[in-house]
Design a protein around this motif. Structure first.
Motif, PDB file in Angstrom:
ATOM      1  N   ILE A   1      -9.319  -6.247 -15.610  1.00 36.42           N
ATOM      2  CA  ILE A   1      -9.098  -4.954 -14.827  1.00 36.42           C
ATOM      3  C   ILE A   1      -9.242  -5.995 -13.161  1.00 36.42           C
ATOM      4  O   ILE A   1     -10.501  -6.288 -12.616  1.00 36.42           O
ATOM      5  N   ALA A   2      -8.499  -6.134 -12.366  1.00 30.30           N
ATOM      6  CA  ALA A   2      -8.793  -6.061 -11.092  1.00 30.30           C
ATOM      7  C   ALA A   2      -8.501  -4.868  -9.768  1.00 30.30           C
ATOM      8  O   ALA A   2      -8.272  -4.009  -9.716  1.00 30.30           O
ATOM      9  N   PRO A   3     -10.266  -5.077  -9.782  1.00 30.44           N
ATOM     10  CA  PRO A   3     -10.793  -4.216  -8.488  1.00 30.44           C
ATOM     11  C   PRO A   3      -9.553  -4.005  -7.394  1.00 30.44           C
ATOM     12  O   PRO A   3      -9.348  -5.255  -6.663  1.00 30.44           O
ATOM     13  N   VAL A   4      -8.947  -2.709  -6.877  1.00 28.21           N
ATOM     14  CA  VAL A   4      -8.384  -2.559  -5.662  1.00 28.21           C
ATOM     15  C   VAL A   4      -9.204  -2.272  -4.728  1.00 28.21           C
ATOM     16  O   VAL A   4      -9.769  -2.798  -2.831  1.00 28.21           O
TER      17      VAL A   4
ATOM     18  N   ALA B   1      -5.856  -2.818 -10.624  1.00 27.20           N
ATOM     19  CA  ALA B   1      -4.611  -3.064 -10.954  1.00 27.20           C
ATOM     20  C   ALA B   1      -4.901  -3.431 -12.286  1.00 27.20           C
ATOM     21  O   ALA B   1      -6.174  -4.746 -12.719  1.00 27.20           O
ATOM     22  N   PRO B   2      -3.902  -4.853 -12.893  1.00 28.48           N
ATOM     23  CA  PRO B   2      -4.260  -5.396 -14.337  1.00 28.48           C
ATOM     24  C   PRO B   2      -4.735  -6.656 -13.440  1.00 28.48           C
ATOM     25  O   PRO B   2      -4.114  -7.508 -12.355  1.00 28.48           O
ATOM     26  N   ALA B   3      -5.518  -7.720 -14.365  1.00 30.53           N
ATOM     27  CA  ALA B   3      -6.009  -8.368 -14.132  1.00 30.53           C
ATOM     28  C   ALA B   3      -5.320  -9.754 -13.963  1.00 30.53           C
ATOM     29  O   ALA B   3      -4.091  -9.537 -14.963  1.00 30.53           O
TER      30      ALA B   3
ATOM     31  N   ASP C   1      -1.420 -10.601  -8.631  1.00 24.46           N
ATOM     32  CA  ASP C   1      -1.333 -11.543  -7.351  1.00 24.46           C
ATOM     33  C   ASP C   1      -2.191 -11.251  -6.418  1.00 24.46           C
ATOM     34  O   ASP C   1      -2.546 -10.385  -6.114  1.00 24.46           O
ATOM     35  N   PRO C   2      -3.144 -12.036  -6.316  1.00 23.84           N
ATOM     36  CA  PRO C   2      -4.555 -11.990  -5.020  1.00 23.84           C
ATOM     37  C   PRO C   2      -3.395 -11.054  -3.881  1.00 23.84           C
ATOM     38  O   PRO C   2      -4.495 -10.815  -3.153  1.00 23.84           O
ATOM     39  N   ALA C   3      -2.453 -11.896  -3.313  1.00 28.06           N
ATOM     40  CA  ALA C   3      -1.914 -11.642  -1.962  1.00 28.06           C
ATOM     41  C   ALA C   3      -1.707 -10.230  -1.899  1.00 28.06           C
ATOM     42  O   ALA C   3      -2.021  -9.066  -1.127  1.00 28.06           O
ATOM     43  N   ILE C   4      -1.408  -9.377  -3.291  1.00 30.89           N
ATOM     44  CA  ILE C   4      -1.366  -8.069  -3.519  1.00 30.89           C
ATOM     45  C   ILE C   4      -1.824  -7.481  -3.793  1.00 30.89           C
ATOM     46  O   ILE C   4      -2.062  -5.643  -2.528  1.00 30.89           O
ATOM     47  N   LEU C   5      -3.004  -7.397  -3.999  1.00 35.53           N
ATOM     48  CA  LEU C   5      -4.215  -7.271  -4.143  1.00 35.53           C
ATOM     49  C   LEU C   5      -4.862  -6.831  -2.698  1.00 35.53           C
ATOM     50  O   LEU C   5      -5.219  -5.570  -2.225  1.00 35.53           O
ATOM     51  N   ASP C   6      -4.832  -7.859  -2.099  1.00 34.76           N
ATOM     52  CA  ASP C   6      -5.427  -7.613  -0.055  1.00 34.76           C
ATOM     53  C   ASP C   6      -4.939  -6.899   0.420  1.00 34.76           C
ATOM     54  O   ASP C   6      -5.250  -5.537   0.961  1.00 34.76           O
ATOM     55  N   ARG C   7      -2.978  -6.935   0.279  1.00 32.94           N
ATOM     56  CA  ARG C   7      -2.280  -6.142   1.003  1.00 32.94           C
ATOM     57  C   ARG C   7      -2.531  -4.438   0.642  1.00 32.94           C
ATOM     58  O   ARG C   7      -2.820  -3.196   1.615  1.00 32.94           O
ATOM     59  N   LEU C   8      -3.358  -4.143  -0.570  1.00 35.06           N
ATOM     60  CA  LEU C   8      -3.174  -2.584  -1.160  1.00 35.06           C
ATOM     61  C   LEU C   8      -4.158  -2.320  -0.795  1.00 35.06           C
ATOM     62  O   LEU C   8      -4.317  -1.362  -0.178  1.00 35.06           O
TER      63      LEU C   8
END
Length: 294
Positions: free
Chosen positions: A85-88, A228-230, A233-240
């Motif tokens: 899991i990728a933290p947002v 988010a799922p691990a 895209d890091p750019a998506i995570l940063d935007r969110l």
């Protein structure tokens, strides 16, 4: 974009998700669909999110349990909260309050603890189920206070409240919003709140930390988070994360969260990762101690 929520429509996590989804859709310029996948305390929604993969259109808004305690309570969980899991970002936190009937002889936390020490397991408490945040918070409190309480699990805070008012149980660790109507009606009272600072919804209820011999760092909070799922895209995570924090600055959003018993809690993905790690260790220790006692 799909956001999977682990609880049914109308639940607190669902309401929070929809509160975030509408302004998020406007900010991103694309539809944001909230999908309810209730079951296993929020775990089913995480599994569903992960099953869709990391293409950038599958996300989750969920409570802390599936990210901190589920691994210890569900042997076949099927995912690792740290690696899968990728933290947002955090969305909101909520403490619990120790609530008793208005006629309960203790009027403050010290008196409650004294009564519990005088007669081990004579004082009962209700929670919303084995392994729930309410159950684990009560066990954390009991250990910190050096008391033994008798646990009776229920299905909901409404049942806990009814049982307290009916004299079937003595107390309950519960959401402030669940106890507040009865407190305002004069039928219940709150002896303490588990947040590190006074909670805005019940500002007159004293924090437990540092009271009656409890540690200064005593804290127990529930929370909702955006994940988010691990491999997303890091750019998506940063935007969110940026858009999420902007949403949480909105006064109307903050007021609506507080009315439901939640404090808006903006932050970075790193902040959420740290909270997951700290709470996994904290509640893991409580689970181990509880299982050893059984």
């Amino acid at each position: 974009m799909h956001i999977f929520v682990g609880f049914p429509a109308g639940s607190s996590p669902d309401t929070i998700a929809r509160l975030v989804a509408e302004p998020l859709a406007k900010a991103l310029g694309q539809p944001v669909v909230v999908e309810n996948r209730p079951g296993a305390g929020g775990v089913i929604a995480v599994q569903q999110m992960l099953a869709r993969g990391s293409a950038g259109d599958s996300f989750g808004i969920n409570i802390n349990g599936p990210l901190t305690t589920a691994q210890r309570l569900i042997p076949d969980l099927g995912y690792d909260p740290v690696t899968d899991i990728a933290p947002v970002g955090l969305i909101a936190t909520s403490p619990l309050v120790l609530a008793v009937a208005a006629e309960f002889p203790a009027d403050d936390l010290a008196a409650f603890i004294d009564a519990a020490r005088a007669e081990p397991e004579a004082i009962s408490y209700g929670s919303v189920g084995e392994g729930s945040g309410a159950h684990l918070t009560a066990e954390l409190f009991a250990d910190a206070a050096g008391v033994e309480l008798f646990h009776i699990p229920f299905q909901s805070y409404a049942e806990v409240t009814t049982s307290i008012l009916g004299g079937e149980i003595d107390s309950g660790f519960m959401a402030p919003s669940a106890a507040l109507p009865q407190v305002e009606a004069g039928t219940m009272k709150m002896l303490g709140v588990t947040s590190a600072e006074p909670f805005a919804q019940v500002p007159d209820v004293p924090v437990m930390a540092g009271q009656a011999g409890l540690p200064e760092d005593f804290r127990a909070e529930l929370w909702n988070a955006f994940i988010a799922p691990a491999g997303t895209d890091p750019a998506i995570l940063d935007r969110l994360n940026t858009e999420l924090n902007q949403i949480l600055k909105d006064d109307e959003v903050r007021e609506r969260l507080l009315a439901m018993g939640w404090q808006a809690q903006a932050g970075t993905p790193g902040d959420l990762a740290q909270r997951i790690g700290e709470d996994t260790a904290l509640w893991g220790g409580v689970i181990d101690a509880t299982q050893a006692a059984d």
